[in-house]
Scaffold this motif. Sequence first.
Motif, PDB file in Angstrom:
ATOM      1  N   LEU B 159       0.849  -1.203   0.000  1.00 46.21           N
ATOM      2  CA  LEU B 159       0.000   0.000   0.000  1.00 46.21           C
ATOM      3  C   LEU B 159       0.873   1.237   0.000  1.00 46.21           C
ATOM      4  N   VAL B 160       0.520   2.181  -0.878  1.00 45.38           N
ATOM      5  CA  VAL B 160       1.212   3.474  -0.913  1.00 45.38           C
ATOM      6  C   VAL B 160       0.169   4.574  -1.062  1.00 45.38           C
ATOM      7  N   TYR B 161       0.381   5.658  -0.355  1.00 46.17           N
ATOM      8  CA  TYR B 161      -0.557   6.784  -0.341  1.00 46.17           C
ATOM      9  C   TYR B 161       0.048   7.967  -1.061  1.00 46.17           C
ATOM     10  N   LEU B 162      -0.727   8.569  -1.948  1.00 49.10           N
ATOM     11  CA  LEU B 162      -0.299   9.795  -2.622  1.00 49.10           C
ATOM     12  C   LEU B 162      -1.497  10.736  -2.696  1.00 49.10           C
ATOM     13  N   SER B 177       2.726  12.657 -14.807  1.00 49.27           N
ATOM     14  CA  SER B 177       3.639  12.122 -13.793  1.00 49.27           C
ATOM     15  C   SER B 177       2.909  11.167 -12.851  1.00 49.27           C
ATOM     16  N   VAL B 178       1.687  11.520 -12.510  1.00 48.91           N
ATOM     17  CA  VAL B 178       0.899  10.655 -11.613  1.00 48.91           C
ATOM     18  C   VAL B 178       0.606   9.322 -12.307  1.00 48.91           C
ATOM     19  N   VAL B 179       0.216   9.397 -13.561  1.00 44.54           N
ATOM     20  CA  VAL B 179      -0.099   8.171 -14.304  1.00 44.54           C
ATOM     21  C   VAL B 179       1.158   7.302 -14.454  1.00 44.54           C
ATOM     22  N   ALA B 180       2.272   7.947 -14.757  1.00 41.83           N
ATOM     23  CA  ALA B 180       3.517   7.182 -14.892  1.00 41.83           C
ATOM     24  C   ALA B 180       3.881   6.505 -13.573  1.00 41.83           C
ATOM     25  N   PHE B 181       3.707   7.233 -12.481  1.00 38.11           N
ATOM     26  CA  PHE B 181       3.972   6.672 -11.157  1.00 38.11           C
ATOM     27  C   PHE B 181       3.066   5.460 -10.903  1.00 38.11           C
ATOM     28  N   ALA B 182       1.790   5.610 -11.198  1.00 43.65           N
ATOM     29  CA  ALA B 182       0.822   4.527 -10.960  1.00 43.65           C
ATOM     30  C   ALA B 182       1.158   3.304 -11.825  1.00 43.65           C
ATOM     31  N   ARG B 183       1.521   3.544 -13.070  1.00 40.04           N
ATOM     32  CA  ARG B 183       1.752   2.426 -13.990  1.00 40.04           C
ATOM     33  C   ARG B 183       3.053   1.687 -13.684  1.00 40.04           C
ATOM     34  N   ALA B 184       3.980   2.404 -13.068  1.00 45.24           N
ATOM     35  CA  ALA B 184       5.269   1.771 -12.775  1.00 45.24           C
ATOM     36  C   ALA B 184       5.264   0.996 -11.463  1.00 45.24           C
ATOM     37  N   LEU B 190      -0.912  -1.441  -3.941  1.00 49.67           N
ATOM     38  CA  LEU B 190      -2.114  -0.648  -4.200  1.00 49.67           C
ATOM     39  C   LEU B 190      -1.820   0.833  -3.967  1.00 49.67           C
ATOM     40  N   LEU B 191      -2.080   1.629  -4.983  1.00 50.14           N
ATOM     41  CA  LEU B 191      -1.953   3.081  -4.842  1.00 50.14           C
ATOM     42  C   LEU B 191      -3.287   3.659  -4.397  1.00 50.14           C
ATOM     43  N   VAL B 192      -3.275   4.340  -3.244  1.00 51.79           N
ATOM     44  CA  VAL B 192      -4.420   5.150  -2.845  1.00 51.79           C
ATOM     45  C   VAL B 192      -4.121   6.561  -3.298  1.00 51.79           C
ATOM     46  N   LEU B 193      -4.833   6.991  -4.307  1.00 54.12           N
ATOM     47  CA  LEU B 193      -4.631   8.320  -4.872  1.00 54.12           C
ATOM     48  C   LEU B 193      -5.725   9.238  -4.323  1.00 54.12           C
ATOM     49  N   ASP B 194      -5.347  10.045  -3.356  1.00 56.92           N
ATOM     50  CA  ASP B 194      -6.303  10.924  -2.662  1.00 56.92           C
ATOM     51  C   ASP B 194      -6.434  12.222  -3.465  1.00 56.92           C
ATOM     52  N   GLY B 214      -9.046   0.890 -15.074  1.00 55.83           N
ATOM     53  CA  GLY B 214      -8.937  -0.555 -15.248  1.00 55.83           C
ATOM     54  C   GLY B 214      -7.766  -1.173 -14.509  1.00 55.83           C
ATOM     55  N   GLN B 215      -7.073  -0.371 -13.769  1.00 58.24           N
ATOM     56  CA  GLN B 215      -5.850  -0.865 -13.123  1.00 58.24           C
ATOM     57  C   GLN B 215      -6.170  -1.350 -11.708  1.00 58.24           C
ATOM     58  N   PRO B 216      -6.035  -2.655 -11.453  1.00 54.07           N
ATOM     59  CA  PRO B 216      -6.500  -3.201 -10.168  1.00 54.07           C
ATOM     60  C   PRO B 216      -5.683  -2.752  -8.962  1.00 54.07           C
ATOM     61  N   ASN B 217      -4.570  -2.089  -9.200  1.00 50.47           N
ATOM     62  CA  ASN B 217      -3.796  -1.629  -8.036  1.00 50.47           C
ATOM     63  C   ASN B 217      -3.864  -0.111  -7.863  1.00 50.47           C
ATOM     64  N   VAL B 218      -4.993   0.459  -8.299  1.00 50.76           N
ATOM     65  CA  VAL B 218      -5.212   1.904  -8.086  1.00 50.76           C
ATOM     66  C   VAL B 218      -6.629   2.133  -7.569  1.00 50.76           C
TER      67      VAL B 218
END
Lengths: 373, 373
Positions: B159-162, B177-184, B190-194, B214-218
């Motif tokens: 789990l990571v929070y941003l 930059s956010v999308v690149a971070f999420a995809r990498a 799991l990214l929690v994008l607040d 569609g990304q199961p870890n976001v």
Amino acid sequence: MSAFSRFTALAHSLPATVPFVGPEAIERSRGLAVTARIGANESGFGPAPSVLEAMREKAGTTWMYADPENVALREALAFHHDISRDNIAVGGGVDGLLGEIVRLVVEPGTPVVTSLGGYPTFNYHVNGFGGRLVTVPYVGDREDLDGLAQAVRRENAPLVYLANPDNPMGSWWDADSVVAFARALPETTLLVLDEAYCETAPADAIPAMETLIGQPNVLRMRTFSKAYGLAGARVGYAVGTLGNAQAFDKIRNHFGMARLSVEAALAALKDQAYLAVVVDKIAAARERIAAIAAENGLKPLASATNFVTIDCGRDGAYARAVVDGLMEHGVFIRMPGIAPLNRCIRVSTGPEEDMALFSAVLPKVLKRIANSE
Amino acid sequence: MSAFSRFTALAHSLPATVPFVGPEAIERSRGLAVTARIGANESGFGPAPSVLEAMREKAGTTWMYADPENVALREALAFHHDISRDNIAVGGGVDGLLGEIVRLVVEPGTPVVTSLGGYPTFNYHVNGFGGRLVTVPYVGDREDLDGLAQAVRRENAPLVYLANPDNPMGSWWDADSVVAFARALPETTLLVLDEAYCETAPADAIPAMETLIGQPNVLRMRTFSKAYGLAGARVGYAVGTLGNAQAFDKIRNHFGMARLSVEAALAALKDQAYLAVVVDKIAAARERIAAIAAENGLKPLASATNFVTIDCGRDGAYARAVVDGLMEHGVFIRMPGIAPLNRCIRVSTGPEEDMALFSAVLPKVLKRIANSE
């Protein structure tokens, strides 16, 4: 399903269920409209006019978070009960508080004692934290105090649930029996005493607040959802020792209460005259429901709650047919989920138009079932 | 303390703390009254008049529980975002949703990555489930995307929070930059994008909803508490894959939403014209706060949120003296809790009377601190 792959093993194992299907979901799934909403033990008599006035007046304050310490409400409750605000924890209805208590006590495998057919939302929370439910059958349609106490000792359970008055049966124990049950429990077993329906119970069914307040293994639950008519506000509170009230502060969502809900609860508490009127209306509606049941050859059980449970005298399939048949006529009721309780249907009290519709429709439903057999 | 003796070891180990002290608590403890409430990133511009009208009109429905499946709100949100309602989970604000996500992922000892000085309520939930916080310092007053990604891999964190835009600094990353971070990120993180502050951010800071859905870890978090002006209603939602949205159903308090809060959110979503007006007002108030800061020799940081973080150029003790001094004049603000962020104060946007009071009082406070040194 495309879910995240690394939820906890416990989370993976849990089903995505709701403890109760809402009337809105039934409307959607069956394409039917609810006319008489007398299935969720809400109060169709509604909150006091003074409460609605307060909500309308305070709507403009909704831009602010509620006080995370809920001091005003805890002080008002303390005054009402003649106890200290430090003995009170506020939460999102009994349901929210039950989830917090379970979280404080239950780990995977922890045995938890409750009645077989008792409150499903409590069970939902226990399952949600991986606890192991140990269930004790009702005896004579009442929760079995001796059986619960025996199960607690046999399992060395740290948590036991008792609703007094009881949902879904409407039955109750007198205060002395409840106090004796609480006092005889091991110190290492926490009693959750759910008193959601206390306002509509006989006076001698509810222990005085001071009787159990110093006992570290008792937490009492109250709510504004039933007689106060504020189910949609989601305000409940737990009463216990200072240490137990503070334990909620370790884990609760401190900024979780809706500001207008707290205002509604404050206003409701002030209007005890309205509460008294509603309690009388609920008592009268219980009589009405009981009479309707009897007229139709069914057996109403005595009730200390805002609903009447009616023994249909047959099995769960029959009671289910009655519930489903009533819904076809716009009458939403519920029934207990587990045998032998599921020989019954459960009808919430409500205004006369709801009672009249129930009265008009029930014989048709019973006749139709009889004709189809 | 007289607490129950058999709470879980984890519960025993937790302090009874609140992530943020509320302004009401400050008023009580210091015997001061808040005149300008510009510390909690609420919206003093308030919700739309159409929202208040809807709340007043619907107050009488509060006797009913809200639909536990929140279908009407999820459908309205789905229409608004042009996604499916099945990708949406509704909860009690971002705070409530964060607690649920943490519960789904975190067990005792689980490493969780966040920024050092980031959102305290997320940390509170992680601690509450026994997680181990791994913190990454801000770089240039922004969350350090590379540092967060490295910490995730180093710790094999699930789990990571941003927060984007960020609280407490008001800074932001562009959407790419956010999308690149999420995809990498690893699939097992799991990214929690607040995105609580997304409405007030530049358009190019917020990824399009379809980009990550569609990304199961976001999981993306949104709220009605900020620009919509409904902090006290406690309505937020998470957007993610079907499986992730349904995961909330395993553990959430299904009957936890206040009915009138849901009505308020529905009405707020309908009034996008009002939202646009408020967003303009917030932008103007950011300019106003920045100008006040500069006039007083302080350095306002650029902000994509409904607040402005102001670098006071010295240490945490100095910023604390500014915060406390302002409160003596009835101006409630907050400050970041951890160095080096705590050289700053954080001022929420609000109506002109609040800005005027802040403008009038700040020089007095700074002068008094200077004189006492």
